[in-house]
Design an enzyme around this catalytic site. Structure first.
Site, mmCIF file in Angstrom:
data_model
loop_
_atom_site.group_PDB
_atom_site.id
_atom_site.type_symbol
_atom_site.label_atom_id
_atom_site.label_comp_id
_atom_site.label_asym_id
_atom_site.label_seq_id
_atom_site.Cartn_x
_atom_site.Cartn_y
_atom_site.Cartn_z
ATOM 1 N N GLN A 28 0.840 -1.191 0.000
ATOM 2 C CA GLN A 28 0.000 0.000 0.000
ATOM 3 C C GLN A 28 0.873 1.239 0.000
ATOM 4 O OE1 GLN A 28 -2.996 0.297 3.081
ATOM 5 N NE2 GLN A 28 -3.306 2.475 2.729
ATOM 6 N N CYS B 94 -6.636 1.314 1.926
ATOM 7 C CA CYS B 94 -6.591 -0.045 2.474
ATOM 8 C C CYS B 94 -7.853 -0.844 2.173
ATOM 9 C CB CYS B 94 -6.321 -0.020 3.974
ATOM 10 S SG CYS B 94 -7.481 0.978 4.938
ATOM 11 N N ASP C 236 -1.928 -7.630 4.338
ATOM 12 C CA ASP C 236 -1.955 -6.242 4.805
ATOM 13 C C ASP C 236 -0.905 -5.481 4.015
ATOM 14 O OD1 ASP C 236 -1.636 -3.827 6.120
ATOM 15 O OD2 ASP C 236 -1.578 -4.678 8.126
#
Length: 237
Positions: free
Chosen positions: A92, A98, A184
């Site tokens: 990211q 996100c 993530d």
């Protein structure tokens, strides 16, 4: 999640299945292939209410000094992703992206389970980035105007006022090659949480989520959303 390290910021995506459905359907996931649903609780009875099979689970949680310290520790222990691991993972580099990255992680790891509309944004995105590494995926997304516009439309379609700075963060849980992975974009790579099967994905993810929630017992700022494959014969919305 608004990260001061990210020079570019989008509006945050609301943890709302209706918003996410319109977002995914507009980008190339056919409505009769997959749909997002609220996970109303983590006990077995409430998990049973979620339509099956579950393809991925998105989890929204508050960022704290403790969670940030744990992320730094995990990053120091995470090795470069093994090329033999067939997990779609991207970094990211855009603040507040996100939610979108969580959805890309979800769909990117189930392209063999659902049929994307040919020529759609997602179809072209995953084909164009198939041989890229996680940072190249991020750069591709960061410079893609179509995705930025789609994200902005989705972010302003929710029921709540859209803040620019938020202290919550989306991650994705998915089952790939018999392992439960936490994806993530702020971490160095996929985190394996042990053995998993497609049929146990929701329950296995719920166990990890419960542990994360127990670390912040005073917060109510949690949300889980399941992306489930629609059964053939179900009426599309």
């Amino acid at each position: 999640m608004a990260d001061s390290a990210c020079p570019i910021k989008w509006l945050p995506l609301e943890a709302n299945p209706d918003v996410m459905n319109q977002f995914l359907w507009g980008l190339g996931v056919p409505p009769d292939e997959a749909e997002c649903y609220d996970v109303f609780g983590l006990d077995e009875e409430l998990l049973e209410m979620v339509p099956k099979p579950v393809l991925a689970v998105l989890f929204l949680y508050p960022l704290t000094s403790q969670s940030e310290a744990e992320r730094a520790q995990q990053d120091s222990q995470t090795k470069v992703q093994d090329p033999s691991i067939t997990v779609f993972f991207m970094k990211q580099t855009v603040g507040n992206a996100c939610g979108t990255i969580g959805l890309l992680h979800a769909i990117g790891n189930v392209t063999s389970e659902i049929k994307l509309d040919e020529g759609s944004f997602l179809d072209k995105f995953f084909k164009s980035t198939a041989h890229m590494d996680p940072m190249e995926h991020a750069s591709f997304l960061q410079t893609d105007r179509e995705m930025e516009v789609a994200h902005s439309v989705a972010a302003t379609a929710g029921d709540t006022e859209v803040p620019v700075n938020v202290d919550t963060h989306f991650i994705c849980f998915t089952c790939v090659d018999g392992q439960l992975y936490e994806l993530d974009g702020r971490k160095s790579g996929p985190i394996s949480h042990g053995a998993c099967t497609p049929s146990s994905l929701l329950q296995d993810a719920a166990k990890v989520i419960q542990k994360m929630m127990q670390k912040n017992p005073d917060s109510m700022n949690f949300n889980a959303i399941a992306i489930s494959k629609r059964a053939k014969g179900d009426d599309a919305p």
